[in-house]
Design a protein around this motif. Structure first.
Motif, PDB file in Angstrom:
ATOM      1  N   ASP A   1      30.423  78.856  33.817  1.00 33.53           N
ATOM      2  CA  ASP A   1      30.918  79.149  35.170  1.00 33.53           C
ATOM      3  C   ASP A   1      30.071  78.436  36.223  1.00 33.53           C
ATOM      4  OD1 ASP A   1      32.975  80.786  34.254  1.00 33.53           O
ATOM      5  OD2 ASP A   1      31.904  82.661  34.652  1.00 33.53           O
TER       6      ASP A   1
ATOM      7  N   THR B   1      38.885  76.958  44.023  1.00 29.42           N
ATOM      8  CA  THR B   1      37.601  77.624  43.813  1.00 29.42           C
ATOM      9  C   THR B   1      37.090  78.220  45.112  1.00 29.42           C
ATOM     10  OG1 THR B   1      37.034  76.233  41.935  1.00 29.42           O
ATOM     11  CG2 THR B   1      35.209  77.293  43.070  1.00 29.42           C
TER      12      THR B   1
ATOM     13  N   VAL C   1      39.193  87.671  33.620  1.00 29.26           N
ATOM     14  CA  VAL C   1      37.911  87.622  32.923  1.00 29.26           C
ATOM     15  C   VAL C   1      37.646  88.939  32.191  1.00 29.26           C
ATOM     16  CG1 VAL C   1      35.401  87.469  33.272  1.00 29.26           C
ATOM     17  CG2 VAL C   1      36.927  85.860  34.417  1.00 29.26           C
ATOM     18  N   THR C   2      37.919  90.051  32.842  1.00 29.10           N
ATOM     19  CA  THR C   2      37.709  91.366  32.230  1.00 29.10           C
ATOM     20  C   THR C   2      38.591  91.544  30.997  1.00 29.10           C
ATOM     21  OG1 THR C   2      37.073  92.328  34.338  1.00 29.10           O
ATOM     22  CG2 THR C   2      37.821  93.859  32.628  1.00 29.10           C
ATOM     23  N   LYS C   3      39.857  91.172  31.125  1.00 25.15           N
ATOM     24  CA  LYS C   3      40.795  91.306  29.999  1.00 25.15           C
ATOM     25  C   LYS C   3      40.322  90.485  28.806  1.00 25.15           C
ATOM     26  CE  LYS C   3      44.883  89.123  29.322  1.00 25.15           C
ATOM     27  NZ  LYS C   3      46.171  88.573  29.696  1.00 25.15           N
TER      28      LYS C   3
ATOM     29  N   LYS D   1      40.604  86.534  44.046  1.00 24.49           N
ATOM     30  CA  LYS D   1      39.386  86.990  43.387  1.00 24.49           C
ATOM     31  C   LYS D   1      39.695  88.142  42.434  1.00 24.49           C
ATOM     32  CE  LYS D   1      36.165  88.847  45.956  1.00 24.49           C
ATOM     33  NZ  LYS D   1      34.994  89.084  46.805  1.00 24.49           N
ATOM     34  N   GLY D   2      40.550  89.059  42.852  1.00 28.31           N
ATOM     35  CA  GLY D   2      40.944  90.180  42.002  1.00 28.31           C
ATOM     36  C   GLY D   2      41.682  89.729  40.757  1.00 28.31           C
ATOM     37  N   ARG D   3      42.550  88.736  40.907  1.00 33.64           N
ATOM     38  CA  ARG D   3      43.280  88.216  39.739  1.00 33.64           C
ATOM     39  C   ARG D   3      42.335  87.540  38.755  1.00 33.64           C
ATOM     40  NH1 ARG D   3      48.634  85.192  41.303  1.00 33.64           N
ATOM     41  NH2 ARG D   3      48.735  85.105  39.045  1.00 33.64           N
ATOM     42  N   TRP D   4      41.354  86.776  39.279  1.00 32.05           N
ATOM     43  CA  TRP D   4      40.389  86.140  38.398  1.00 32.05           C
ATOM     44  C   TRP D   4      39.536  87.194  37.688  1.00 32.05           C
ATOM     45  CZ3 TRP D   4      39.659  82.026  35.706  1.00 32.05           C
ATOM     46  CH2 TRP D   4      38.410  81.764  35.155  1.00 32.05           C
ATOM     47  N   GLN D   5      39.090  88.204  38.435  1.00 27.41           N
ATOM     48  CA  GLN D   5      38.291  89.266  37.841  1.00 27.41           C
ATOM     49  C   GLN D   5      39.070  89.979  36.732  1.00 27.41           C
ATOM     50  OE1 GLN D   5      37.434  91.406  41.460  1.00 27.41           O
ATOM     51  NE2 GLN D   5      35.390  90.505  41.641  1.00 27.41           N
ATOM     52  N   ALA D   6      40.344  90.259  36.967  1.00 28.83           N
ATOM     53  CA  ALA D   6      41.177  90.918  35.959  1.00 28.83           C
ATOM     54  C   ALA D   6      41.318  90.046  34.719  1.00 28.83           C
ATOM     55  CB  ALA D   6      42.546  91.251  36.542  1.00 28.83           C
TER      56      ALA D   6
END
Length: 186
Positions: free
Chosen positions: A155, A114, A131-133, A124-129
């Motif tokens: 969250d 975390t 969540v977005t997906k 962070k980018g992988r987590w954002q992707a």
């Protein structure tokens, strides 16, 4: 000619062992204290063997993140499979899994990651992707403000659990979970 005793090669088993050891050592020493030498020794492989699977510490941490994310996704999918009501199903599953994260074996790995997730742009980018997906995939059934609020609150609980910043007694935790679940039905 003598046949030398050879250990059978099981690359996926070795890879999973390396990731398990990485999670355990990182939980004890933090990511800053994690070394490739310590991981190799604890996993019972040579440093060269570790480097065969993960060429550097960043790749090892990325592998651990990918494993935990896959486990998280599988847990959400399993929770969704048990829910017959389509409206809010993803959000209820997300809330349920987040509430359980600190209680299961993956919790230690997530605690360490975390902090890395907040600081490391690639993670962070992988987590954002991710969540977005998921938000796009479930927009029709889980796009309400109540579903979004429930996932945001989950969250926040997850972060509080990981940081140890708030302690909820079991009855309070159950009441909060029930309240968030109720938000997903509107």
């Amino acid at each position: 000619m003598m046949n030398a005793h050879r250990r059978s090669k099981q690359p996926e088993q070795v890879r999973q062992q390396l990731l398990a050891v990485t999670g355990a050592l990182a939980a004890e020493a933090g990511l800053a204290g994690l070394t490739l030498d310590a991981v190799a020794a604890a996993a019972g492989v040579s440093k060269g063997g570790l480097l065969h699977h993960f060429p550097n510490k960043a790749a090892l941490i990325d592998g651990l993140f990918a494993r935990l994310l896959s486990e998280f996704e599988a847990a959400v999918e399993a929770a969704m499979a048990c829910d017959v009501e389509p409206v809010g199903r993803y959000s209820r599953a997300y809330v349920a899994v987040c509430f359980d994260l600190d209680q299961d074996a993956a919790g230690a790995g997530w605690r360490v990651l975390t902090i890395a997730l907040l600081a490391e742009p690639a993670l962070k980018g992988r987590w954002q992707a991710f969540v977005t997906k998921k938000a796009e995939r479930h927009a029709e059934t889980d796009g309400s403000a109540g579903c979004l609020a429930a996932r945001f609150a989950a969250d926040g609980l997850w972060l509080a659990d990981m940081l140890g910043s708030h302690r909820l007694e079991p009855p309070e935790r159950q009441a909060l979970k029930a309240r968030l679940m109720a938000l997903t039905t509107a």
